[in-house]
Each structure stands twice: as C-alpha cells, then as structure tokens.
Design a protein around this motif. Structure first.
Motif, PDB file in Angstrom:
ATOM      1  N   LEU A  42       0.841  -1.199   0.000  1.00 59.16           N
ATOM      2  CA  LEU A  42       0.000   0.000   0.000  1.00 59.16           C
ATOM      3  C   LEU A  42       0.872   1.245   0.000  1.00 59.16           C
ATOM      4  O   LEU A  42       1.727   1.407   0.866  1.00 59.16           O
ATOM      5  CB  LEU A  42      -0.888   0.027   1.246  1.00 59.16           C
ATOM      6  N   GLU A  45      -3.329   4.476   1.649  1.00 55.57           N
ATOM      7  CA  GLU A  45      -4.344   3.586   2.211  1.00 55.57           C
ATOM      8  C   GLU A  45      -5.750   4.021   1.829  1.00 55.57           C
ATOM      9  O   GLU A  45      -6.217   5.074   2.236  1.00 55.57           O
ATOM     10  CB  GLU A  45      -4.206   3.507   3.729  1.00 55.57           C
ATOM     11  N   LYS A  50      -6.605  -1.616  -0.086  1.00 62.10           N
ATOM     12  CA  LYS A  50      -6.412  -2.653   0.927  1.00 62.10           C
ATOM     13  C   LYS A  50      -7.020  -3.976   0.462  1.00 62.10           C
ATOM     14  O   LYS A  50      -6.415  -5.031   0.628  1.00 62.10           O
ATOM     15  CB  LYS A  50      -7.041  -2.237   2.258  1.00 62.10           C
TER      16      LYS A  50
END
Length: 106
Positions: A42, A45, A50
């Motif tokens: 990542l 985020e 995710k």
C-alpha cells in the motif's frame, strides 16, 4: 533454473488477468506499488487498495510456494526474483519500493 522461474512467474502475472485492469489502475493512481519482497504494498491507504492487496498477495504467495517446491528453492528466493522482475517491469510514474523500504516513483 532462472529461466524456469521466469516462465512460471510470467504465468503468475497472466493468472491475475481478471484483476489486471483494477490492479493496473491502482498502480497508475499511486495506491499500490511493488515491494522488494515480491508482494504488493500500500502506497496510499484506501479501502479499495487494501482489498486489492489482500486479494493479490495470498495468490502471489501460493504461486511462489509452487515455484519454490518445483525448483527446490526457498519461497523467499522466488519472491525476491519475482520482485526484481516486477520492479523492472513497473511503468514510469508507478511506485516501487527502494532498498531502504521507501516508496519512490519510477
């Protein structure tokens, strides 16, 4: 042996064909990048990023395990070779992890 690993890694990339568009979009938008350990990481985020990482990394690990077993190698050796190839293949503007673990734009 390296050529066998590269062929198997290429098949790994092709096996993600159904996810390729969303993966490429996530890479192009700077949400995810290729890490030096062979897994997707990542960069920013978001819930979508995710989910993508959680979906792809276990598949990568499974493929690395198969390749490692077939070639009598450690999984981390296969993952490292895959990381080198993925980082080299990353397009300009996409994020890759450097040796210090920092995200840099290629």
């Amino acid at each position: 042996m390296k050529s066998t690993i590269l062929v198997l890694f290429t098949s790994l990339l092709l096996s993600f064909n159904a996810l390729a568009i969303s993966l490429q979009e996530a890479k192009a938008q700077g949400y995810v990048g290729e890490q030096t350990n062979g897994y997707l990481g990542l960069v920013k985020e978001t819930s979508e990023a995710k989910m993508l990482v959680k979906k792809i990394n276990p598949k990568r690990k499974s493929h690395y395990q198969k390749i490692a077993k077939k070639n009598s190698l450690a999984v981390n050796e296969v993952a490292t070779l895959a990381a080198e190839k993925a980082i080299k293949a990353a397009k300009k503007g996409m994020y890759i992890q450097n040796a210090r673990g920092e995200w840099v734009k290629k």
